[in-house]
Design an enzyme around this catalytic site. Structure first.
Site, PDB file in Angstrom:
ATOM      1  N   HIS A  59       3.085   7.147   5.534  1.00 34.38           N
ATOM      2  CA  HIS A  59       1.922   7.953   6.020  1.00 34.38           C
ATOM      3  C   HIS A  59       1.046   7.314   7.074  1.00 34.38           C
ATOM      4  O   HIS A  59       0.434   7.554   7.880  1.00 34.38           O
ATOM      5  CB  HIS A  59       0.899   8.365   4.789  1.00 34.38           C
ATOM      6  CG  HIS A  59       0.334   6.966   4.453  1.00 34.38           C
ATOM      7  ND1 HIS A  59       0.810   6.287   3.113  1.00 34.38           N
ATOM      8  CD2 HIS A  59      -1.131   6.501   4.545  1.00 34.38           C
ATOM      9  CE1 HIS A  59      -0.099   5.426   2.965  1.00 34.38           C
ATOM     10  NE2 HIS A  59      -1.033   5.421   3.703  1.00 34.38           N
ATOM     11  N   HIS A  64       0.831  -1.086   0.128  1.00 32.87           N
ATOM     12  CA  HIS A  64      -0.020  -0.024  -0.063  1.00 32.87           C
ATOM     13  C   HIS A  64       0.842   1.418  -0.294  1.00 32.87           C
ATOM     14  O   HIS A  64       0.642   2.037  -1.094  1.00 32.87           O
ATOM     15  CB  HIS A  64      -0.937  -0.004   1.360  1.00 32.87           C
ATOM     16  CG  HIS A  64      -1.720   1.270   1.561  1.00 32.87           C
ATOM     17  ND1 HIS A  64      -2.458   1.878   0.542  1.00 32.87           N
ATOM     18  CD2 HIS A  64      -1.795   2.007   2.425  1.00 32.87           C
ATOM     19  CE1 HIS A  64      -3.034   3.056   0.859  1.00 32.87           C
ATOM     20  NE2 HIS A  64      -2.626   3.025   2.023  1.00 32.87           N
ATOM     21  N   ASP A  95      -3.377   8.147  -1.135  1.00 31.80           N
ATOM     22  CA  ASP A  95      -3.797   6.923   0.036  1.00 31.80           C
ATOM     23  C   ASP A  95      -5.115   6.384  -0.259  1.00 31.80           C
ATOM     24  O   ASP A  95      -5.487   5.318  -0.272  1.00 31.80           O
ATOM     25  CB  ASP A  95      -3.625   7.540   1.306  1.00 31.80           C
ATOM     26  CG  ASP A  95      -4.161   6.726   2.389  1.00 31.80           C
ATOM     27  OD1 ASP A  95      -4.276   5.350   2.267  1.00 31.80           O
ATOM     28  OD2 ASP A  95      -4.566   7.215   3.528  1.00 31.80           O
ATOM     29  N   GLU A 102       0.342   5.773  12.585  1.00 29.48           N
ATOM     30  CA  GLU A 102      -0.909   5.321  12.966  1.00 29.48           C
ATOM     31  C   GLU A 102      -0.797   3.710  13.529  1.00 29.48           C
ATOM     32  O   GLU A 102      -1.737   3.276  14.292  1.00 29.48           O
ATOM     33  CB  GLU A 102      -1.942   5.514  11.903  1.00 29.48           C
ATOM     34  CG  GLU A 102      -2.477   6.804  11.592  1.00 29.48           C
ATOM     35  CD  GLU A 102      -3.505   6.854  10.720  1.00 29.48           C
ATOM     36  OE1 GLU A 102      -4.011   5.786  10.106  1.00 29.48           O
ATOM     37  OE2 GLU A 102      -4.033   8.008  10.142  1.00 29.48           O
ATOM     38  N   ASP A 103       0.016   3.118  12.629  1.00 25.65           N
ATOM     39  CA  ASP A 103      -0.334   1.540  12.610  1.00 25.65           C
ATOM     40  C   ASP A 103       0.773   0.765  13.133  1.00 25.65           C
ATOM     41  O   ASP A 103       0.753  -0.467  13.019  1.00 25.65           O
ATOM     42  CB  ASP A 103      -0.565   1.044  11.025  1.00 25.65           C
ATOM     43  CG  ASP A 103      -2.150   1.587  10.797  1.00 25.65           C
ATOM     44  OD1 ASP A 103      -2.643   2.042  11.420  1.00 25.65           O
ATOM     45  OD2 ASP A 103      -2.070   1.652   9.487  1.00 25.65           O
TER      46      ASP A 103
END
Length: 191
Positions: free
Chosen positions: A52, A28, A122, A56-57
């Site tokens: 990006h 991704h 994204d 967050e992940d």
């Protein structure tokens, strides 16, 4: 910087897969990178596109991104991230719809062109993946998401609307990507 970002993201996302698939997650950010490169973005915007999702992940922090890639890349990563997921990772996340409403507001009111480019690339890659999987799996696809088909339709339709509006303000290449996102979203939900 771009190749360092690829390695950094690959290490951070090691062992992660795209929702409901056996596709390594790193595909991704690499797809986002490809789109940003094709649109002629600068090196820092492309690096931020690759990175990006790391804050967050994964356990990576904005401070770590800044240390490795500088203030602008860290600012762009923060701008393309859900604020609730990066400010304090130990607090419970707000409701899905609340988070998505905040994202829409941020894109509509606060984001600069580089953040809009990253966010659009994204969302476009996500929409392409959803369309591909929807054609393969049909309605069962929606069970892999926290929110169902109706909520996803609201979110992606709203995203496309906001990004087309911002694309009209900034022109190409953002407008071109936003229109492709709108077309892809329509193919998913109006077919």
């Amino acid at each position: 910087m771009i190749f360092n970002a690829i390695q950094f993201a690959a290490d951070a996302h090691a062992g992660q897969y795209r929702k409901g698939t056996n596709i390594p997650y790193i595909s991704h950010p690499v797809n986002v990178m490809k789109t940003l490169c094709q649109q002629g973005c600068d090196e820092e915007t492309i690096a931020a596109g690759i990175l990006h999702d790391v804050v967050e992940d994964t356990p990576v922090t904005l401070e770590m991104v800044e240390q490795h890639f500088g203030k602008r890349v860290a600012r762009l990563v923060a701008g393309a991230s859900e604020q609730d997921k990066i400010t304090d990772k130990h607090l419970p996340e707000p409701d899905w719809k609340v988070r998505k409403q905040r994202t829409l507001h941020h894109l509509e009111q606060e984001s600069d062109l580089s953040v809009l480019m990253i966010s659009c690339a994204d969302k476009l890659d996500n929409a392409r993946a959803i369309l591909h999987d929807y054609r393969e799996k049909g309605e069962e696809l929606w069970s892999r998401f926290k929110a169902g088909k109706d909520e996803q339709k609201w979110y992606y339709s709203s995203l496309a609307g906001v990004l087309v509006k911002r694309g009209n303000e900034h022109g190409n290449p953002l407008l071109k990507m936003a229109l492709e996102l709108e077309t892809t979203v329509n193919q998913i939900f109006l077919s």
